[in-house]
Write a protein that holds these residues in place. Structure first.
Motif, PDB file in Angstrom:
ATOM      1  N   GLU A 240     -28.999 -11.453   1.090  1.00  0.00           N
ATOM      2  CA  GLU A 240     -28.643 -12.477   2.070  1.00  0.00           C
ATOM      3  C   GLU A 240     -29.060 -13.864   1.588  1.00  0.00           C
ATOM      4  N   LEU A 241     -30.239 -13.957   0.996  1.00  0.00           N
ATOM      5  CA  LEU A 241     -30.710 -15.235   0.460  1.00  0.00           C
ATOM      6  C   LEU A 241     -29.786 -15.708  -0.655  1.00  0.00           C
ATOM      7  N   SER A 242     -29.439 -14.813  -1.553  1.00  0.00           N
ATOM      8  CA  SER A 242     -28.549 -15.146  -2.658  1.00  0.00           C
ATOM      9  C   SER A 242     -27.178 -15.589  -2.153  1.00  0.00           C
ATOM     10  N   ASP A 243     -26.629 -14.855  -1.204  1.00  0.00           N
ATOM     11  CA  ASP A 243     -25.323 -15.204  -0.634  1.00  0.00           C
ATOM     12  C   ASP A 243     -25.372 -16.559   0.060  1.00  0.00           C
ATOM     13  N   PHE A 244     -26.468 -16.811   0.778  1.00  0.00           N
ATOM     14  CA  PHE A 244     -26.617 -18.096   1.453  1.00  0.00           C
ATOM     15  C   PHE A 244     -26.646 -19.230   0.437  1.00  0.00           C
ATOM     16  N   LEU A 245     -27.439 -19.091  -0.606  1.00  0.00           N
ATOM     17  CA  LEU A 245     -27.543 -20.150  -1.608  1.00  0.00           C
ATOM     18  C   LEU A 245     -26.202 -20.402  -2.299  1.00  0.00           C
ATOM     19  N   LYS A 246     -25.468 -19.345  -2.575  1.00  0.00           N
ATOM     20  CA  LYS A 246     -24.136 -19.515  -3.169  1.00  0.00           C
ATOM     21  C   LYS A 246     -23.201 -20.255  -2.228  1.00  0.00           C
ATOM     22  N   SER A 247     -23.333 -19.986  -0.941  1.00  0.00           N
ATOM     23  CA  SER A 247     -22.425 -20.597   0.039  1.00  0.00           C
ATOM     24  C   SER A 247     -22.678 -22.089   0.236  1.00  0.00           C
ATOM     25  N   VAL A 248     -23.894 -22.565  -0.049  1.00  0.00           N
ATOM     26  CA  VAL A 248     -24.219 -23.973   0.207  1.00  0.00           C
ATOM     27  C   VAL A 248     -24.326 -24.827  -1.048  1.00  0.00           C
ATOM     28  N   GLU A 249     -24.283 -24.223  -2.219  1.00  0.00           N
ATOM     29  CA  GLU A 249     -24.586 -24.987  -3.426  1.00  0.00           C
ATOM     30  C   GLU A 249     -23.629 -26.157  -3.676  1.00  0.00           C
ATOM     31  N   LYS A 250     -22.330 -25.963  -3.501  1.00  0.00           N
ATOM     32  CA  LYS A 250     -21.385 -27.056  -3.778  1.00  0.00           C
ATOM     33  C   LYS A 250     -21.523 -28.196  -2.779  1.00  0.00           C
ATOM     34  N   ARG A 251     -21.626 -27.864  -1.499  1.00  0.00           N
ATOM     35  CA  ARG A 251     -21.777 -28.911  -0.480  1.00  0.00           C
ATOM     36  C   ARG A 251     -23.107 -29.642  -0.656  1.00  0.00           C
ATOM     37  N   ALA A 252     -24.163 -28.894  -0.958  1.00  0.00           N
ATOM     38  CA  ALA A 252     -25.476 -29.515  -1.149  1.00  0.00           C
ATOM     39  C   ALA A 252     -25.449 -30.459  -2.348  1.00  0.00           C
ATOM     40  N   PHE A 253     -24.780 -30.036  -3.416  1.00  0.00           N
ATOM     41  CA  PHE A 253     -24.676 -30.883  -4.604  1.00  0.00           C
ATOM     42  C   PHE A 253     -23.928 -32.178  -4.266  1.00  0.00           C
ATOM     43  N   LYS A 254     -22.800 -32.048  -3.601  1.00  0.00           N
ATOM     44  CA  LYS A 254     -22.001 -33.230  -3.275  1.00  0.00           C
ATOM     45  C   LYS A 254     -22.780 -34.159  -2.354  1.00  0.00           C
ATOM     46  N   ARG A 255     -23.472 -33.585  -1.382  1.00  0.00           N
ATOM     47  CA  ARG A 255     -24.291 -34.390  -0.469  1.00  0.00           C
ATOM     48  C   ARG A 255     -25.362 -35.148  -1.252  1.00  0.00           C
ATOM     49  N   SER A 256     -25.985 -34.472  -2.211  1.00  0.00           N
ATOM     50  CA  SER A 256     -27.021 -35.124  -3.016  1.00  0.00           C
ATOM     51  C   SER A 256     -26.442 -36.227  -3.891  1.00  0.00           C
ATOM     52  N   VAL A 257     -25.255 -35.992  -4.439  1.00  0.00           N
ATOM     53  CA  VAL A 257     -24.609 -37.029  -5.250  1.00  0.00           C
ATOM     54  C   VAL A 257     -24.329 -38.255  -4.397  1.00  0.00           C
ATOM     55  N   TYR A 258     -23.895 -38.054  -3.146  1.00  0.00           N
ATOM     56  CA  TYR A 258     -23.667 -39.187  -2.248  1.00  0.00           C
ATOM     57  C   TYR A 258     -24.942 -40.004  -2.069  1.00  0.00           C
ATOM     58  N   HIS A 259     -26.072 -39.319  -2.003  1.00  0.00           N
ATOM     59  CA  HIS A 259     -27.332 -40.022  -1.764  1.00  0.00           C
ATOM     60  C   HIS A 259     -27.869 -40.708  -3.017  1.00  0.00           C
ATOM     61  N   VAL A 260     -27.971 -39.979  -4.121  1.00  0.00           N
ATOM     62  CA  VAL A 260     -28.656 -40.523  -5.290  1.00  0.00           C
ATOM     63  C   VAL A 260     -27.718 -41.137  -6.321  1.00  0.00           C
ATOM     64  N   ARG A 261     -26.424 -40.880  -6.182  1.00  0.00           N
ATOM     65  CA  ARG A 261     -25.401 -41.465  -7.067  1.00  0.00           C
ATOM     66  C   ARG A 261     -25.636 -41.148  -8.537  1.00  0.00           C
ATOM     67  N   ASN A 262     -26.134 -39.949  -8.793  1.00  0.00           N
ATOM     68  CA  ASN A 262     -26.349 -39.492 -10.164  1.00  0.00           C
ATOM     69  C   ASN A 262     -26.250 -37.974 -10.164  1.00  0.00           C
ATOM     70  N   GLU A 263     -25.293 -37.432 -10.907  1.00  0.00           N
ATOM     71  CA  GLU A 263     -25.043 -35.996 -10.867  1.00  0.00           C
ATOM     72  C   GLU A 263     -26.216 -35.161 -11.378  1.00  0.00           C
ATOM     73  N   GLU A 264     -26.850 -35.608 -12.462  1.00  0.00           N
ATOM     74  CA  GLU A 264     -27.978 -34.848 -13.010  1.00  0.00           C
ATOM     75  C   GLU A 264     -29.142 -34.806 -12.018  1.00  0.00           C
ATOM     76  N   SER A 265     -29.432 -35.931 -11.422  1.00  0.00           N
ATOM     77  CA  SER A 265     -30.511 -35.975 -10.437  1.00  0.00           C
ATOM     78  C   SER A 265     -30.157 -35.143  -9.216  1.00  0.00           C
ATOM     79  N   ALA A 266     -28.908 -35.217  -8.799  1.00  0.00           N
ATOM     80  CA  ALA A 266     -28.461 -34.419  -7.648  1.00  0.00           C
ATOM     81  C   ALA A 266     -28.612 -32.935  -7.935  1.00  0.00           C
TER      82      ALA A 266
END
Length: 188
Positions: free
Chosen positions: A6-32
């Motif tokens: 369940e933990l693994s499935d949850f992390l897979k389900s949120v990884e792309k949205r979390a990455f994009k959200r982080s890119v919006y905030h920090v404006r750097n893909e590596e840091s995100a």
């Protein structure tokens, strides 16, 4: 208690949205990417034994805290090393759909002309650009409410503020986005 699966499935389900959200905030893909990975590790290490239904809220809070930590580290680094860059460049990566929740129909159900498809892609790029221009707290509230589909109470908990603040941030974000898009001739 969440199982490993369940933990693994949850992390897979949120990884792309979390990455994009982080890119919006920090404006750097590596840091995100670092922020998202750090958030996922903290969730797994410290909260992997929590019930599966608690994972989304916990993860959103951890992601917000890791992002704030990143900004604090940047501020310290910049104060110590004034010649360092501001880390504000964000590249475009075609691997991720842009604001997936704004899609009206599934691709398999859509019968659009090439012109309609191009127009939709242009609108989505414009929306993404305008989201990046929002102040940080407005952007965070907007993404949690309308992209992560969290309710007001969940967003308030994740952001560490009142429900009234979340409503205010979202209202201001929607107003600013609407105004910016209308100024560019885009009416949704």
């Amino acid at each position: 208690m969440a199982t490993e699966r369940e933990l693994s499935d949850f992390l897979k389900s949120v990884e792309k949205r979390a990455f994009k959200r982080s890119v919006y905030h920090v404006r750097n893909e590596e840091s995100a990417l670092d922020i998202v990975q750090d958030s996922m590790m903290k969730l797994a290490e410290h909260y992997g034994d929590k019930p599966a239904e608690e994972l989304p809220m916990l993860f959103q809070r951890i992601l917000s805290n890791c992002t704030l930590d990143w900004f604090r580290r940047q501020k310290t680094r910049n104060a110590l090393f004034s010649n360092m860059s501001d880390f504000e460049s964000a590249g475009e990566d075609g691997d991720f759909d842009l604001l997936e929740t704004l899609r009206v129909l599934d691709d398999s159900e859509r019968t659009e002309s090439a012109e309609d498809t191009t127009r939709r892609a242009q609108i989505l790029r414009e929306i993404e650009a305008q989201i990046q221009e929002l102040p940080g707290r407005q952007r965070e509230a907007f993404l949690m409410r309308y992209w992560e589909e969290m309710d007001v109470a969940e967003t308030a908990t994740a952001m560490g503020c009142s429900e009234g603040s979340v409503k205010t941030h979202c209202s201001r974000a929607v107003h600013a986005l609407s105004k910016a898009l209308k100024a560019r001739g885009i009416h949704l």
